[in-house]
Design a protein around this motif. Structure first.
Motif, PDB file in Angstrom:
ATOM      1  N   VAL A 150     -41.574 -45.192 -17.191  1.00  0.00           N
ATOM      2  CA  VAL A 150     -40.205 -45.340 -17.713  1.00  0.00           C
ATOM      3  C   VAL A 150     -39.579 -43.963 -17.953  1.00  0.00           C
ATOM      4  O   VAL A 150     -38.429 -43.714 -17.578  1.00  0.00           O
ATOM      5  N   MET A 151     -40.348 -43.067 -18.560  1.00  0.00           N
ATOM      6  CA  MET A 151     -39.810 -41.729 -18.843  1.00  0.00           C
ATOM      7  C   MET A 151     -39.579 -40.940 -17.551  1.00  0.00           C
ATOM      8  O   MET A 151     -38.581 -40.224 -17.431  1.00  0.00           O
ATOM      9  N   ASN A 152     -40.467 -41.085 -16.585  1.00  0.00           N
ATOM     10  CA  ASN A 152     -40.269 -40.421 -15.294  1.00  0.00           C
ATOM     11  C   ASN A 152     -39.014 -40.939 -14.604  1.00  0.00           C
ATOM     12  O   ASN A 152     -38.226 -40.159 -14.050  1.00  0.00           O
ATOM     13  N   ASP A 153     -38.827 -42.258 -14.637  1.00  0.00           N
ATOM     14  CA  ASP A 153     -37.634 -42.851 -14.025  1.00  0.00           C
ATOM     15  C   ASP A 153     -36.366 -42.370 -14.721  1.00  0.00           C
ATOM     16  O   ASP A 153     -35.369 -42.044 -14.077  1.00  0.00           O
ATOM     17  N   PHE A 154     -36.404 -42.328 -16.048  1.00  0.00           N
ATOM     18  CA  PHE A 154     -35.236 -41.861 -16.801  1.00  0.00           C
ATOM     19  C   PHE A 154     -34.924 -40.401 -16.465  1.00  0.00           C
ATOM     20  O   PHE A 154     -33.772 -40.048 -16.196  1.00  0.00           O
ATOM     21  N   MET A 155     -35.957 -39.554 -16.471  1.00  0.00           N
ATOM     22  CA  MET A 155     -35.725 -38.137 -16.157  1.00  0.00           C
ATOM     23  C   MET A 155     -35.187 -37.966 -14.743  1.00  0.00           C
ATOM     24  O   MET A 155     -34.295 -37.145 -14.504  1.00  0.00           O
ATOM     25  N   SER A 156     -35.696 -38.751 -13.807  1.00  0.00           N
ATOM     26  CA  SER A 156     -35.187 -38.682 -12.432  1.00  0.00           C
ATOM     27  C   SER A 156     -33.710 -39.052 -12.387  1.00  0.00           C
ATOM     28  O   SER A 156     -32.918 -38.404 -11.703  1.00  0.00           O
ATOM     29  N   SER A 157     -33.348 -40.086 -13.125  1.00  0.00           N
ATOM     30  CA  SER A 157     -31.957 -40.511 -13.162  1.00  0.00           C
ATOM     31  C   SER A 157     -31.071 -39.439 -13.789  1.00  0.00           C
ATOM     32  O   SER A 157     -29.975 -39.147 -13.299  1.00  0.00           O
ATOM     33  N   VAL A 158     -31.536 -38.841 -14.866  1.00  0.00           N
ATOM     34  CA  VAL A 158     -30.769 -37.765 -15.517  1.00  0.00           C
ATOM     35  C   VAL A 158     -30.577 -36.599 -14.553  1.00  0.00           C
ATOM     36  O   VAL A 158     -29.469 -36.069 -14.401  1.00  0.00           O
TER      37      VAL A 158
ATOM     38  N   HIS B 205     -28.078 -37.644 -11.709  1.00  0.00           N
ATOM     39  CA  HIS B 205     -26.670 -37.816 -12.098  1.00  0.00           C
ATOM     40  C   HIS B 205     -26.113 -36.654 -12.914  1.00  0.00           C
ATOM     41  O   HIS B 205     -24.898 -36.477 -12.989  1.00  0.00           O
ATOM     42  N   ARG B 206     -26.965 -35.896 -13.555  1.00  0.00           N
ATOM     43  CA  ARG B 206     -26.581 -34.723 -14.355  1.00  0.00           C
ATOM     44  C   ARG B 206     -25.415 -35.003 -15.302  1.00  0.00           C
ATOM     45  O   ARG B 206     -24.361 -34.358 -15.218  1.00  0.00           O
ATOM     46  N   PRO B 207     -25.601 -35.925 -16.221  1.00  0.00           N
ATOM     47  CA  PRO B 207     -24.499 -36.269 -17.136  1.00  0.00           C
ATOM     48  C   PRO B 207     -24.200 -35.133 -18.109  1.00  0.00           C
ATOM     49  O   PRO B 207     -25.101 -34.377 -18.495  1.00  0.00           O
ATOM     50  N   ASP B 208     -22.940 -35.029 -18.493  1.00  0.00           N
ATOM     51  CA  ASP B 208     -22.562 -34.036 -19.497  1.00  0.00           C
ATOM     52  C   ASP B 208     -23.011 -34.473 -20.890  1.00  0.00           C
ATOM     53  O   ASP B 208     -23.288 -33.647 -21.743  1.00  0.00           O
ATOM     54  N   HIS B 209     -23.050 -35.780 -21.102  1.00  0.00           N
ATOM     55  CA  HIS B 209     -23.424 -36.339 -22.407  1.00  0.00           C
ATOM     56  C   HIS B 209     -24.695 -37.168 -22.235  1.00  0.00           C
ATOM     57  O   HIS B 209     -24.636 -38.371 -21.991  1.00  0.00           O
ATOM     58  N   VAL B 210     -25.825 -36.514 -22.375  1.00  0.00           N
ATOM     59  CA  VAL B 210     -27.115 -37.138 -22.089  1.00  0.00           C
ATOM     60  C   VAL B 210     -27.396 -38.316 -23.025  1.00  0.00           C
ATOM     61  O   VAL B 210     -27.936 -39.326 -22.588  1.00  0.00           O
TER      62      VAL B 210
ATOM     63  N   ALA C 155     -25.810 -46.249 -15.949  1.00  0.00           N
ATOM     64  CA  ALA C 155     -25.723 -44.830 -16.258  1.00  0.00           C
ATOM     65  C   ALA C 155     -24.717 -44.137 -15.342  1.00  0.00           C
ATOM     66  O   ALA C 155     -23.941 -43.292 -15.782  1.00  0.00           O
ATOM     67  N   LEU C 156     -24.699 -44.524 -14.072  1.00  0.00           N
ATOM     68  CA  LEU C 156     -23.745 -43.940 -13.133  1.00  0.00           C
ATOM     69  C   LEU C 156     -22.318 -44.317 -13.523  1.00  0.00           C
ATOM     70  O   LEU C 156     -21.418 -43.471 -13.498  1.00  0.00           O
ATOM     71  N   LYS C 157     -22.102 -45.571 -13.914  1.00  0.00           N
ATOM     72  CA  LYS C 157     -20.769 -45.985 -14.365  1.00  0.00           C
ATOM     73  C   LYS C 157     -20.337 -45.192 -15.592  1.00  0.00           C
ATOM     74  O   LYS C 157     -19.171 -44.812 -15.715  1.00  0.00           O
ATOM     75  N   ALA C 158     -21.265 -44.943 -16.495  1.00  0.00           N
ATOM     76  CA  ALA C 158     -20.955 -44.148 -17.687  1.00  0.00           C
ATOM     77  C   ALA C 158     -20.554 -42.733 -17.292  1.00  0.00           C
ATOM     78  O   ALA C 158     -19.604 -42.172 -17.835  1.00  0.00           O
ATOM     79  N   LYS C 159     -21.252 -42.166 -16.327  1.00  0.00           N
ATOM     80  CA  LYS C 159     -20.922 -40.812 -15.873  1.00  0.00           C
ATOM     81  C   LYS C 159     -19.557 -40.799 -15.192  1.00  0.00           C
ATOM     82  O   LYS C 159     -18.758 -39.895 -15.404  1.00  0.00           O
ATOM     83  N   GLU C 160     -19.277 -41.812 -14.381  1.00  0.00           N
ATOM     84  CA  GLU C 160     -17.970 -41.894 -13.718  1.00  0.00           C
ATOM     85  C   GLU C 160     -16.848 -42.037 -14.737  1.00  0.00           C
ATOM     86  O   GLU C 160     -15.798 -41.413 -14.606  1.00  0.00           O
ATOM     87  N   ALA C 161     -17.054 -42.861 -15.756  1.00  0.00           N
ATOM     88  CA  ALA C 161     -16.047 -43.028 -16.810  1.00  0.00           C
ATOM     89  C   ALA C 161     -15.839 -41.718 -17.558  1.00  0.00           C
ATOM     90  O   ALA C 161     -14.711 -41.344 -17.888  1.00  0.00           O
ATOM     91  N   GLU C 162     -16.925 -41.008 -17.784  1.00  0.00           N
ATOM     92  CA  GLU C 162     -16.862 -39.716 -18.449  1.00  0.00           C
ATOM     93  C   GLU C 162     -16.048 -38.726 -17.613  1.00  0.00           C
ATOM     94  O   GLU C 162     -15.189 -37.997 -18.127  1.00  0.00           O
ATOM     95  N   ALA C 163     -16.285 -38.704 -16.303  1.00  0.00           N
ATOM     96  CA  ALA C 163     -15.572 -37.793 -15.401  1.00  0.00           C
ATOM     97  C   ALA C 163     -14.085 -38.161 -15.334  1.00  0.00           C
ATOM     98  O   ALA C 163     -13.221 -37.283 -15.343  1.00  0.00           O
TER      99      ALA C 163
END
Length: 109
Positions: A48-56, A59-64, A94-102
């Protein structure tokens, strides 16, 4: 830390009092063993943590923290055994959250 607490340490991060240093090292080793045993009992946590880190990192979110909230919310809503589906849902949320943030950032600029 207070100045008095800093005074207990040498420049290299070790305790000035060797007895205290030894206690600290023993406790660190004890914790390391406990943590390793827990991870051995719960291999899904590492995945789970590996998957989360890969996603982060993907996507490189500004607000982790916001990204993490969206990512892990998908797990809360899932049925047991739906790991692959949950991972996809988590990435999508998570991608939708990043898009909304952008979008919010570009509209305020």
């Amino acid at each position: 830390m207070t100045p008095a607490e800093y005074a207990a340490y040498e420049v290299d991060g070790r305790m000035k009092d060797m007895e205290q240093q030894e206690k600290l090292e023993l406790r660190e080793e004890e914790l390391r063993q406990e943590h390793t045993a827990y991870l051995d009992q719960h291999p899904e946590l590492r995945q789970v943590m590996n998957d989360f880190m890969s996603s982060v990192l993907l996507h490189r979110p500004d607000h982790v923290f916001d990204f993490a909230r969206e990512y892990f919310t998908a797990f809360k809503q899932a049925e047991p055994g739906d790991l692959e589906q949950v991972k996809e849902m988590a990435d999508e949320r998570a991608l939708k959250a990043k898009e909304a943030e952008a979008a919010a950032a570009s509209s305020s600029a």
